[in-house]
Design a protein around this motif. Structure first.
Motif, PDB file in Angstrom:
ATOM      1  N   ARG A 358      46.966  43.987 -52.427  1.00  0.00           N
ATOM      2  CA  ARG A 358      47.054  42.996 -51.193  1.00  0.00           C
ATOM      3  C   ARG A 358      48.936  43.378 -51.051  1.00  0.00           C
ATOM      4  NH1 ARG A 358      42.319  38.808 -52.538  1.00  0.00           N
ATOM      5  NH2 ARG A 358      40.552  39.866 -51.198  1.00  0.00           N
ATOM      6  N   ALA A 438      47.725  36.840 -49.759  1.00  0.00           N
ATOM      7  CA  ALA A 438      46.562  36.994 -48.877  1.00  0.00           C
ATOM      8  C   ALA A 438      47.428  36.434 -46.925  1.00  0.00           C
ATOM      9  CB  ALA A 438      45.076  36.015 -49.072  1.00  0.00           C
ATOM     10  N   LYS A 441      49.835  39.410 -46.221  1.00  0.00           N
ATOM     11  CA  LYS A 441      49.155  40.541 -45.803  1.00  0.00           C
ATOM     12  C   LYS A 441      48.532  40.190 -44.253  1.00  0.00           C
ATOM     13  CE  LYS A 441      45.603  43.600 -47.721  1.00  0.00           C
ATOM     14  NZ  LYS A 441      44.418  43.957 -45.892  1.00  0.00           N
ATOM     15  N   GLY A 487      41.082  46.670 -49.034  1.00  0.00           N
ATOM     16  CA  GLY A 487      42.223  45.683 -49.419  1.00  0.00           C
ATOM     17  C   GLY A 487      41.669  43.404 -49.178  1.00  0.00           C
ATOM     18  N   MET A 493      41.146  37.296 -45.795  1.00  0.00           N
ATOM     19  CA  MET A 493      42.713  37.365 -45.921  1.00  0.00           C
ATOM     20  C   MET A 493      43.355  35.377 -45.511  1.00  0.00           C
ATOM     21  SD  MET A 493      43.645  39.559 -48.731  1.00  0.00           S
ATOM     22  CE  MET A 493      41.970  38.997 -48.770  1.00  0.00           C
TER      23      MET A 493
END
Length: 510
Positions: A358, A438, A441, A487, A493
């Motif tokens: 990620r 997370a 991203k 991902g 996320m």
């Protein structure tokens, strides 16, 4: 080759017929007589400028590399006592366009980057500048990057730079003469950004994505014999590997995978059956790191391609050069020694590299986003509408301001997290960075969404045209969603980031 001559503008003006046509672009003289019929816009598009200065209209229609491409054949001289006013940018050098580079390479100070990182970025950019024409051809044809190119990138150490620092780098040549022991996550971040910067997303994934997520399970969890054989083959570009987890039935919910691996009666092999979908590099990979279900649960296996492994290309939003595949395992016989980690403990193997995957997606999407912003700055200064440059229109400056401020924010967050990765053990990263990565991203891909939208508006029709001035913009708006889905999707996320934060929430009340 005859030496180039100098001419007066009056002399050039005499060459204005179909059989004798010269034009001026930035004080340089080109004989386009024979080229006129080959011009994509038709002969009249050139002949109307016969004997005239076409500089302003040329740069309103073309990128500078068009001029560089045809100059060796068409340039016959220059205007006497005049010098070109437009600087020719070398694609191997750092950009001088505002916000065209991360701030350190725009002359700002940084607590993270050193001369080592500058040498590395410069060397990597020079390598990519050298292969850029092949990258475009591969992207457009949809063919896999050639084995010759792949091995060249392996020999130059480019492949090795995209999987992070570690003992696997020992003895390898790296770009810029960087020693394996000095290579850190900031070097790797640069590698991902530079790969994405080429502006050929399918090709970029074709030379980087498969092994960057498919090889870590081998060097982190494979047997000594497997590591000794496979890792050098992949890093030197002699073999290709991909990660095969996602199925038609299971994406982010890995626990639902249906591919099975059943032991043979003698216990020495598994027989693997099942399908995988959306596997990047799958069509041309020799090796597969595969999630399967055994009697003990989710397990990761290393599988070599044979006659019982079939791959079919999946057409996606970007070039087939990425090798996106539907993979069918039909009674594939796999030695039990090919277990990665322990049987039934495959989920830990899968999760082990998720933070890194990620994070590298963040690096790639910020690199691509920055190249888009650079293109917008160039175009806004070059293109004239209603008698003014685009950059002179307040609405365009407002769009650029929004784009820049969003990217610079996530770039600084990315650099901060990269610093943590350089200074934390894996155990500490697992506890502290899963949530922030997370959320980063999620934010990086939201920024890409907004930048893509504004960039298309700035470029207009060119922003949705696959060739010419807006090529980079069109490719980005068509493919940035890959980063938002692969991902771990944006929604997952965002939720993961907050759930991780809640684990650290104190037992307190207002």
């Amino acid at each position: 080759m005859a030496p180039l001559k100098t001419f007066t503008r009056d002399e050039v003006a005499k060459h204005n017929t179909e059989s004798d046509c010269w034009i001026i672009v930035d004080s340089e003289v080109f004989d386009v007589t024979k080229f006129a019929d080959l011009h994509p816009g038709g002969a009249q598009a050139l002949l109307m400028y016969g004997g005239k200065d076409a500089t302003e209209d040329f740069y309103g229609l073309h990128r500078q590399d068009v001029l560089l491409k045809y100059a060796p054949r068409l340039k016959i001289g220059s205007i006497a006592d005049e010098t070109p006013q437009i600087e020719v940018a070398d694609p191997a050098n750092f950009s001088k366009v505002p916000y065209g580079e991360p701030s350190y390479w725009m002359g700002f100070r940084s607590p993270y980057f050193t001369e080592s990182h500058t040498k590395f970025r410069q060397a990597l950019r020079a390598i990519y500048a050298e292969i850029k024409s092949e990258a475009f051809m591969t992207e457009d044809s949809g063919k896999a990057p050639s084995s010759e190119l792949y091995q060249k990138l392996g020999a130059e150490g480019v492949l090795a730079t995209q999987i992070g620092p570690g003992p696997w780098l020992k003895g390898l040549k790296l770009p810029g003469g960087i020693k394996p022991e000095e290579f850190d996550y900031f070097h790797e971040l640069i590698a991902h950004q530079e790969t994405a910067r080429i502006g050929t997303p399918g090709f970029a994934d074709g030379i980087s994505s498969g092994y960057s997520i498919g090889l870590p399970p081998i060097f982190n969890f494979g047997s000594a014999a497997l590591k000794q054989r496979v890792v050098p083959e992949v890093l030197l570009g002699k073999k290709r590997i991909c990660l095969a987890i996602t199925e038609p039935y299971a994406g982010s919910d890995v626990a639902r995978i249906r591919t099975t691996a059943k032991r043979t009666p003698d216990g020495k092999h598994f027989i693997v059956n099942g399908v995988k979908k959306w596997i990047t590099n799958g069509t041309f990979s020799d090796y597969f790191s595969v999630a399967v279900n055994t009697e003990k649960g989710i397990t990761m296996l290393f599988i070599e391609r044979d006659d019982n492994v079939e791959t079919k290309a999946i057409k996606t939003s970007y070039s087939s050069a990425a090798g996106t595949a539907y993979v069918i395992f039909d009674n594939v016989k796999v030695p039990v020694e090919n277990i990665l980690g322990k049987e039934g403990k495959g989920f830990q193997v899968i999760m082990y590299n998720f933070n890194h995957e990620r994070w590298y997606i963040c690096g790639a999407i910020t690199g691509a986003t920055r190249s888009v912003i650079e293109e917008c700055f160039k175009w806004a200064n070059q293109r004239k509408v209603f008698g003014k440059r685009l950059i002179d229109q307040p609405v365009i400056r407002n769009k650029l301001a929004s784009m820049v401020s969003q990217l610079e924010s996530v770039e600084n967050w990315l650099e901060n997290i990269t610093y943590q990765m350089c200074n934390m053990s894996y155990a500490e990263q697992s506890v502290k960075l899963a949530g922030p990565i997370a959320l980063l991203k999620y934010q990086c891909t939201r920024v890409a969404h907004h930048v893509s939208d504004d960039a298309c508006q700035i470029f207009g029709g060119r922003g949705i045209t696959k060739t010419g001035m807006g090529r980079t913009i069109e490719a980005f708006q068509r493919t940035y969603k890959f980063a938002a889905i692969l991902g771990g999707s944006e929604e997952i996320m965002a939720d993961l980031g907050i759930r991780q934060a809640m684990r650290q929430f104190p037992n307190a009340r207002l």
